[in-house]
Design a protein around this motif. Structure first.
Motif, PDB file in Angstrom:
ATOM      1  N   VAL A 283      16.640  -8.364 -64.157  1.00 21.06           N
ATOM      2  CA  VAL A 283      18.350  -7.889 -64.280  1.00 21.06           C
ATOM      3  C   VAL A 283      18.592  -8.226 -65.856  1.00 21.06           C
ATOM      4  O   VAL A 283      18.187  -9.181 -66.201  1.00 21.06           O
ATOM      5  CB  VAL A 283      18.701  -9.111 -63.389  1.00 21.06           C
ATOM      6  CG1 VAL A 283      20.407  -8.848 -63.275  1.00 21.06           C
ATOM      7  CG2 VAL A 283      18.608  -9.006 -62.141  1.00 21.06           C
ATOM      8  N   LYS A 284      19.222  -7.159 -66.290  1.00 16.88           N
ATOM      9  CA  LYS A 284      19.752  -7.237 -67.535  1.00 16.88           C
ATOM     10  C   LYS A 284      21.191  -7.781 -67.409  1.00 16.88           C
ATOM     11  O   LYS A 284      21.979  -6.879 -66.866  1.00 16.88           O
ATOM     12  CB  LYS A 284      19.644  -5.684 -68.297  1.00 16.88           C
ATOM     13  CG  LYS A 284      18.842  -5.832 -69.437  1.00 16.88           C
ATOM     14  CD  LYS A 284      19.265  -4.356 -70.008  1.00 16.88           C
ATOM     15  CE  LYS A 284      17.995  -4.088 -71.058  1.00 16.88           C
ATOM     16  NZ  LYS A 284      17.899  -2.515 -71.265  1.00 16.88           N
ATOM     17  N   THR A 285      21.488  -8.857 -68.126  1.00 16.21           N
ATOM     18  CA  THR A 285      22.762  -9.500 -68.106  1.00 16.21           C
ATOM     19  C   THR A 285      23.246  -9.200 -69.394  1.00 16.21           C
ATOM     20  O   THR A 285      22.310  -8.745 -70.330  1.00 16.21           O
ATOM     21  CB  THR A 285      22.845 -10.734 -67.779  1.00 16.21           C
ATOM     22  OG1 THR A 285      22.294 -11.711 -68.909  1.00 16.21           O
ATOM     23  CG2 THR A 285      22.182 -11.289 -66.536  1.00 16.21           C
ATOM     24  N   ALA A 286      24.328  -9.646 -69.851  1.00 13.83           N
ATOM     25  CA  ALA A 286      25.274  -9.477 -71.152  1.00 13.83           C
ATOM     26  C   ALA A 286      24.188 -10.200 -72.313  1.00 13.83           C
ATOM     27  O   ALA A 286      24.281  -9.778 -73.304  1.00 13.83           O
ATOM     28  CB  ALA A 286      26.502  -9.953 -71.163  1.00 13.83           C
ATOM     29  N   GLU A 287      23.688 -11.404 -71.802  1.00 12.78           N
ATOM     30  CA  GLU A 287      22.883 -12.414 -72.725  1.00 12.78           C
ATOM     31  C   GLU A 287      21.403 -12.089 -72.613  1.00 12.78           C
ATOM     32  O   GLU A 287      20.757 -12.314 -73.526  1.00 12.78           O
ATOM     33  CB  GLU A 287      23.194 -13.919 -72.217  1.00 12.78           C
ATOM     34  CG  GLU A 287      24.477 -14.293 -72.468  1.00 12.78           C
ATOM     35  CD  GLU A 287      25.350 -14.296 -70.885  1.00 12.78           C
ATOM     36  OE1 GLU A 287      24.647 -14.474 -70.142  1.00 12.78           O
ATOM     37  OE2 GLU A 287      26.489 -13.771 -70.728  1.00 12.78           O
ATOM     38  N   LYS A 288      20.730 -11.657 -71.389  1.00 18.83           N
ATOM     39  CA  LYS A 288      19.276 -11.943 -71.354  1.00 18.83           C
ATOM     40  C   LYS A 288      19.061 -10.958 -70.151  1.00 18.83           C
ATOM     41  O   LYS A 288      19.518 -10.391 -69.416  1.00 18.83           O
ATOM     42  CB  LYS A 288      18.782 -13.302 -71.231  1.00 18.83           C
ATOM     43  CG  LYS A 288      19.339 -13.942 -70.004  1.00 18.83           C
ATOM     44  CD  LYS A 288      18.960 -15.352 -70.065  1.00 18.83           C
ATOM     45  CE  LYS A 288      19.741 -16.218 -69.038  1.00 18.83           C
ATOM     46  NZ  LYS A 288      19.286 -17.466 -68.577  1.00 18.83           N
ATOM     47  N   THR A 289      17.511 -10.787 -70.229  1.00 17.01           N
ATOM     48  CA  THR A 289      16.893 -10.253 -69.070  1.00 17.01           C
ATOM     49  C   THR A 289      15.887 -11.213 -68.126  1.00 17.01           C
ATOM     50  O   THR A 289      15.422 -12.187 -68.775  1.00 17.01           O
ATOM     51  CB  THR A 289      16.016  -9.229 -69.282  1.00 17.01           C
ATOM     52  OG1 THR A 289      16.602  -8.152 -70.516  1.00 17.01           O
ATOM     53  CG2 THR A 289      15.219  -8.308 -68.420  1.00 17.01           C
ATOM     54  N   ILE A 290      16.463 -11.129 -66.969  1.00 19.75           N
ATOM     55  CA  ILE A 290      15.726 -12.061 -65.728  1.00 19.75           C
ATOM     56  C   ILE A 290      15.009 -11.368 -65.059  1.00 19.75           C
ATOM     57  O   ILE A 290      15.181 -10.291 -64.279  1.00 19.75           O
ATOM     58  CB  ILE A 290      17.025 -12.844 -65.112  1.00 19.75           C
ATOM     59  CG1 ILE A 290      17.951 -13.338 -66.076  1.00 19.75           C
ATOM     60  CG2 ILE A 290      16.429 -13.827 -63.960  1.00 19.75           C
ATOM     61  CD1 ILE A 290      19.288 -13.711 -65.347  1.00 19.75           C
ATOM     62  N   GLU A 291      13.674 -11.979 -64.837  1.00 20.70           N
ATOM     63  CA  GLU A 291      12.740 -11.310 -63.898  1.00 20.70           C
ATOM     64  C   GLU A 291      12.512 -12.152 -62.644  1.00 20.70           C
ATOM     65  O   GLU A 291      12.192 -13.480 -62.788  1.00 20.70           O
ATOM     66  CB  GLU A 291      11.258 -10.914 -64.487  1.00 20.70           C
ATOM     67  CG  GLU A 291      11.379  -9.573 -65.341  1.00 20.70           C
ATOM     68  CD  GLU A 291      10.256  -9.018 -65.529  1.00 20.70           C
ATOM     69  OE1 GLU A 291       9.888  -8.815 -66.901  1.00 20.70           O
ATOM     70  OE2 GLU A 291       9.152  -9.224 -64.766  1.00 20.70           O
ATOM     71  N   GLY A 292      12.425 -11.671 -61.583  1.00 25.87           N
ATOM     72  CA  GLY A 292      12.003 -12.465 -60.382  1.00 25.87           C
ATOM     73  C   GLY A 292      12.231 -11.653 -59.197  1.00 25.87           C
ATOM     74  O   GLY A 292      12.309 -10.396 -59.003  1.00 25.87           O
ATOM     75  N   ARG A 293      12.355 -12.178 -57.923  1.00 27.73           N
ATOM     76  CA  ARG A 293      12.506 -11.589 -56.784  1.00 27.73           C
ATOM     77  C   ARG A 293      13.794 -11.794 -56.235  1.00 27.73           C
ATOM     78  O   ARG A 293      14.333 -12.936 -56.104  1.00 27.73           O
ATOM     79  CB  ARG A 293      11.507 -12.211 -55.729  1.00 27.73           C
ATOM     80  CG  ARG A 293      11.224 -11.399 -54.425  1.00 27.73           C
ATOM     81  CD  ARG A 293      10.146 -11.663 -53.351  1.00 27.73           C
ATOM     82  NE  ARG A 293       9.058 -11.321 -54.074  1.00 27.73           N
ATOM     83  CZ  ARG A 293       8.290 -10.362 -54.256  1.00 27.73           C
ATOM     84  NH1 ARG A 293       8.772  -9.359 -53.758  1.00 27.73           N
ATOM     85  NH2 ARG A 293       6.889 -10.142 -54.634  1.00 27.73           N
TER      86      ARG A 293
END
Ligand code: BTN
Length: 324
Positions: A283-293
């Motif tokens: 998930v790309k948010t305005a601040e960062k990219t988060i990876e997970g389930r």
């Protein structure tokens, strides 16, 4: 009802047959000249009207435009569509509704455009809005706390999915938070902009962009490969006015449910349509990219991600890519 409306609606009621000038002027209490003027005006608006000296007037063609007079025909909504502002081209319908909000226009006021020169999408992106789509924004004053504004997005999303199904028979899915997909490609997007105080929404602008009959060649690459239109999915053009009317009807009905405190069923329907739950995502948010389930949604529709370290992270907004 305006004179133009009453002339047009009489012709529409008698579609396929002639209505004599005499009966139009008698039934609508207009002079023959006034009738003739309105007929000419309607022709200028793109209506095909056959005028036969002995028989009168017959409606032969309706323009492929999202004209308020067409949208309002036989539409029984109380809120949405009472006041419609129509434009052939605007910068963005959102800007216009925001101005109307500041001026205190009534709830349900609608701004519709055939094309937008500066259409906006989520996360500051450009929204391509060529002719053939349905681009509109609506003014709302929901009695909700600001943190519950997403209820309106979700309600709009469900209303749109229901309307697409009813009008075309096409089944849509939802890509969190509010992309409407058909055959895994984006066919519509929803956006809200809100002005609020800490504990209440002052106004909310709900917008929808629907790729109804757009020419997909107008969408630049690499976006084009991820986008579809209802026309492409259905294999034929959709009646844009009929679809918009159906959306407004669904929206009104579902919004009423939200106002009565019955949001839960809509929320469940939305969750069931969302793709990606249980999948590995980025998930790309305005601040960062988060990876997970992606494991769930919280009560406001935010996405809950289980991270590698076992913690859960709640994401309010972002772009999801499903990895597997
Ligand atoms: C998204 O990014 O998915 C949301 C797209 C919203 C587009 C609509 S079209 C009508 C209104 N006017 C705009 O400039 N944007 C919204």
């Amino acid at each position: 009802m305006s004179t133009k409306k009453s002339v047009l609606y009489t012709l529409k009621k008698n579609r396929g047959s002639y209505v004599s000038g005499a009966s139009l002027s008698k039934d609508l209490s207009l002079t023959r000249t006034a009738v003739w003027k309105q007929i000419n005006q309607l022709k200028k608006d793109g209506y095909g009207i056959d005028a036969s000296p002995g028989l009168g007037y017959k409606l032969t063609q309706v323009p492929d435009r999202l004209l308020p007079i067409e949208i309002q025909y036989n539409l029984k909504t109380k809120l949405f569509s009472k006041e419609i502002h129509y434009f052939k081209e605007v910068e963005s319908t959102i800007n216009i509704v925001k101005d109307l909000a500041i001026k205190g226009y009534p709830e349900g006021t609608l701004v519709v455009a055939e094309t937008q020169a500066g259409g906006r999408g989520r996360m500051g992106r450009k929204w391509f809005s060529p002719y053939g789509g349905i681009w509109f924004s609506s003014l709302m004053y929901p009695k909700l706390q600001p943190q519950h504004a997403t209820r309106i997005t979700i309600t709009a999303c469900i209303s749109l999915v229901q309307a697409i199904d009813e009008v075309t028979g096409l089944k849509s899915q939802v890509k969190w938070p509010n992309d409407v997909l058909i055959n895994h490609k984006k066919v519509a997007g929803i956006l809200i902009e809100v002005d609020s105080e800490p504990d209440r929404i002052i106004w909310l602008v709900l917008s929808m962009g629907i790729n109804a009959n757009i020419d997909l060649q107008e969408i630049p690459q690499p976006l084009r490969t991820q986008v579809t239109s209802l026309e492409e999915a259905k294999g034929e053009k959709v009646d844009r006015v009929f679809l918009l009317k159906t959306i407004l009807k669904k929206l009104e009905k579902n919004y009423e449910k939200v106002n009565q405190g019955n949001f839960n069923k809509i929320f469940e329907e939305w969750k069931n349509l969302c793709v990606g739950i249980g999948k590995k995502v980025k998930v790309k948010t305005a601040e960062k990219t988060i990876e997970g389930r992606a494991i769930d949604f919280d009560t406001n529709g935010a996405l809950v991600i289980k991270l590698k370290n076992g913690n859960n992270q709640v994401v309010q907004a972002g772009d999801v890519t499903i990895i597997n």
